[in-house]
Design a protein around this motif. Structure first.
Motif, short mmCIF file in Angstrom:
data_model
loop_
_atom_site.label_atom_id
_atom_site.label_comp_id
_atom_site.label_asym_id
_atom_site.label_seq_id
_atom_site.Cartn_x
_atom_site.Cartn_y
_atom_site.Cartn_z
N GLU A 41 -14.85 0.43 7.54
CA GLU A 41 -14.99 -0.67 6.59
C GLU A 41 -14.44 -0.28 5.22
OE1 GLU A 41 -18.88 -2.43 6.42
OE2 GLU A 41 -19.04 -2.44 8.60
N LYS A 42 -14.73 0.94 4.77
CA LYS A 42 -14.22 1.41 3.49
C LYS A 42 -12.70 1.47 3.50
CE LYS A 42 -18.12 4.42 2.28
NZ LYS A 42 -18.52 5.82 2.10
N LEU A 43 -12.13 1.95 4.60
CA LEU A 43 -10.68 2.05 4.70
C LEU A 43 -10.02 0.67 4.71
CD1 LEU A 43 -10.37 5.00 7.24
CD2 LEU A 43 -9.86 5.06 4.80
N GLU A 103 -2.52 -4.88 -4.91
CA GLU A 103 -1.83 -4.17 -5.99
C GLU A 103 -0.32 -4.15 -5.77
OE1 GLU A 103 -3.60 -0.29 -6.31
OE2 GLU A 103 -5.51 -1.09 -7.02
N ARG A 104 0.10 -3.92 -4.53
CA ARG A 104 1.52 -3.88 -4.23
C ARG A 104 2.16 -5.23 -4.50
NH1 ARG A 104 2.87 -4.18 1.74
NH2 ARG A 104 2.34 -6.32 1.17
N ASP A 105 1.50 -6.31 -4.04
CA ASP A 105 2.04 -7.65 -4.25
C ASP A 105 2.11 -7.98 -5.74
OD1 ASP A 105 2.22 -7.86 -1.51
OD2 ASP A 105 0.45 -9.17 -1.30
N PHE A 106 1.08 -7.61 -6.50
CA PHE A 106 1.06 -7.86 -7.94
C PHE A 106 2.21 -7.12 -8.63
CE2 PHE A 106 -0.17 -6.39 -12.18
CZ PHE A 106 -0.37 -7.61 -12.82
N LEU A 107 2.39 -5.85 -8.26
CA LEU A 107 3.45 -5.07 -8.90
C LEU A 107 4.83 -5.56 -8.50
CD1 LEU A 107 1.89 -1.50 -8.59
CD2 LEU A 107 2.14 -2.86 -10.67
N LEU A 153 -4.94 -2.11 -1.88
CA LEU A 153 -3.58 -1.62 -2.06
C LEU A 153 -2.54 -2.72 -1.80
CD1 LEU A 153 -3.95 1.90 -0.43
CD2 LEU A 153 -3.72 1.38 -2.87
N VAL A 154 -2.80 -3.59 -0.85
CA VAL A 154 -1.88 -4.70 -0.58
C VAL A 154 -1.83 -5.63 -1.77
CG1 VAL A 154 -1.55 -6.77 0.85
CG2 VAL A 154 -2.05 -4.59 1.94
#
Length: 94
Positions: A72-74, A84-88, A81-82
């Motif tokens: 669940e944590k992973l 953050e990647r999309d935002f960046l 991370l997805v």
């Protein structure tokens, strides 16, 4: 050049280990029957016997719950991370 290691399924290992535990055939006979080295059969037998105690102690349930929590944590981290990647990607003008 070394040979490639053979990977056996959990079902096969359990079957051979159970046959070794039963003692109806000798280890040498099991080697001939299954084509697996005697050391491997003895290792599987020992692992099966050691694992049986865990079945009745509840340790396997605790480990399963711990793994589930880690999964669940992973999953949460992957989601973060997805995002953050999309935002960046949007921020960089891609």
């Amino acid at each position: 050049m070394a040979g490639k290691r053979k990977n056996y399924s959990a079902e096969f290992k359990a079957k051979v280990a159970l046959e070794a535990i039963r003692g109806e055939m000798t280890i040498a006979e099991l080697v001939t029957k299954h084509g697996v080295h005697q050391t491997v059969i003895n290792t599987w037998k020992r692992q099966a016997l050691d694992g049986m105690a865990g079945l009745f102690s509840g340790k396997t349930e605790a480990k399963a719950a711990e793994k589930e929590g880690e999964i669940e944590k992973l999953h949460a981290k992957i989601g973060q991370l997805v995002v953050e990647r999309d935002f960046l990607a949007k921020a960089s003008g891609r």
